[in-house]
Scaffold this motif. Structure first.
Motif, mmCIF file in Angstrom:
data_model
loop_
_atom_site.group_PDB
_atom_site.id
_atom_site.type_symbol
_atom_site.label_atom_id
_atom_site.label_comp_id
_atom_site.label_asym_id
_atom_site.label_seq_id
_atom_site.Cartn_x
_atom_site.Cartn_y
_atom_site.Cartn_z
ATOM 1 N N ILE A 164 0.831 -1.207 0.000
ATOM 2 C CA ILE A 164 0.000 0.000 0.000
ATOM 3 C C ILE A 164 0.863 1.253 0.000
ATOM 4 O O ILE A 164 0.607 2.193 -0.752
ATOM 5 N N VAL A 165 1.905 1.273 0.829
ATOM 6 C CA VAL A 165 2.803 2.432 0.871
ATOM 7 C C VAL A 165 3.511 2.613 -0.465
ATOM 8 O O VAL A 165 3.675 3.733 -0.951
ATOM 9 N N GLU A 212 4.366 14.903 -11.053
ATOM 10 C CA GLU A 212 4.750 15.110 -12.452
ATOM 11 C C GLU A 212 3.652 15.842 -13.211
ATOM 12 O O GLU A 212 3.921 16.737 -14.010
ATOM 13 N N LYS A 213 2.391 15.492 -12.960
ATOM 14 C CA LYS A 213 1.282 16.159 -13.629
ATOM 15 C C LYS A 213 1.200 17.632 -13.231
ATOM 16 O O LYS A 213 0.947 18.489 -14.068
ATOM 17 N N THR A 214 1.423 17.939 -11.956
ATOM 18 C CA THR A 214 1.365 19.345 -11.530
ATOM 19 C C THR A 214 2.531 20.136 -12.109
ATOM 20 O O THR A 214 2.370 21.307 -12.436
ATOM 21 N N ASP A 248 3.160 5.900 -2.856
ATOM 22 C CA ASP A 248 4.357 6.641 -3.228
ATOM 23 C C ASP A 248 4.435 6.798 -4.742
ATOM 24 O O ASP A 248 4.771 7.856 -5.254
ATOM 25 N N ASP A 249 4.076 5.742 -5.465
ATOM 26 C CA ASP A 249 4.082 5.788 -6.926
ATOM 27 C C ASP A 249 3.022 6.762 -7.437
ATOM 28 O O ASP A 249 3.261 7.517 -8.366
ATOM 29 N N GLU A 250 1.849 6.772 -6.820
ATOM 30 C CA GLU A 250 0.791 7.705 -7.219
ATOM 31 C C GLU A 250 1.196 9.145 -6.946
ATOM 32 O O GLU A 250 0.919 10.037 -7.737
#
Length: 112
Positions: free
Chosen positions: A91-92, A104-106, A96-98
């Protein structure tokens, strides 16, 4: 049986390996940044410690206190604890990947 050898420029393999184009010049700056961020290593070490201490501690804590010497149930509880630690690590890692993708999107949106 014969083999066919294609010679394009007349150089042997050893001569091609010693090309100076592949060697970066001393004047070029190189980035000496770690391949893996420090926070990732810290998380991995933390979950490694939890994977060792959690199940073993659970086994010995529950052996005489909860299960009154029944090692089968204490072992099963330790196995459940190992799975809890493993699921928590996954889950962590996904979060972290999300967060990396969102950052990157921001950055892309701010650049526009």
């Amino acid at each position: 049986m014969t083999t066919r050898r294609n010679v394009l420029d007349g150089k042997s393999v050893l001569e091609k390996d010693d090309r100076k184009e592949d060697i970066p010049a001393a004047s070029e700056s190189s980035s000496i940044s770690p391949a893996v961020p420090t926070i990732v290593i810290v998380k991995l070490l933390g979950f490694t410690a939890a994977m060792i201490i959690g199940p073993i501690g659970t086994y010995f804590l529950t052996l005489n206190t909860i299960f009154k010497g029944n090692s089968t149930w204490a072992g099963a509880t330790a196995a459940v604890m190992a799975n809890v630690v493993l699921i928590a690590y996954v889950i962590v890692a996904f979060r972290d990947d999300e967060s990396d993708r969102l950052d990157e999107k921001t950055r892309i949106r701010k650049g526009q």
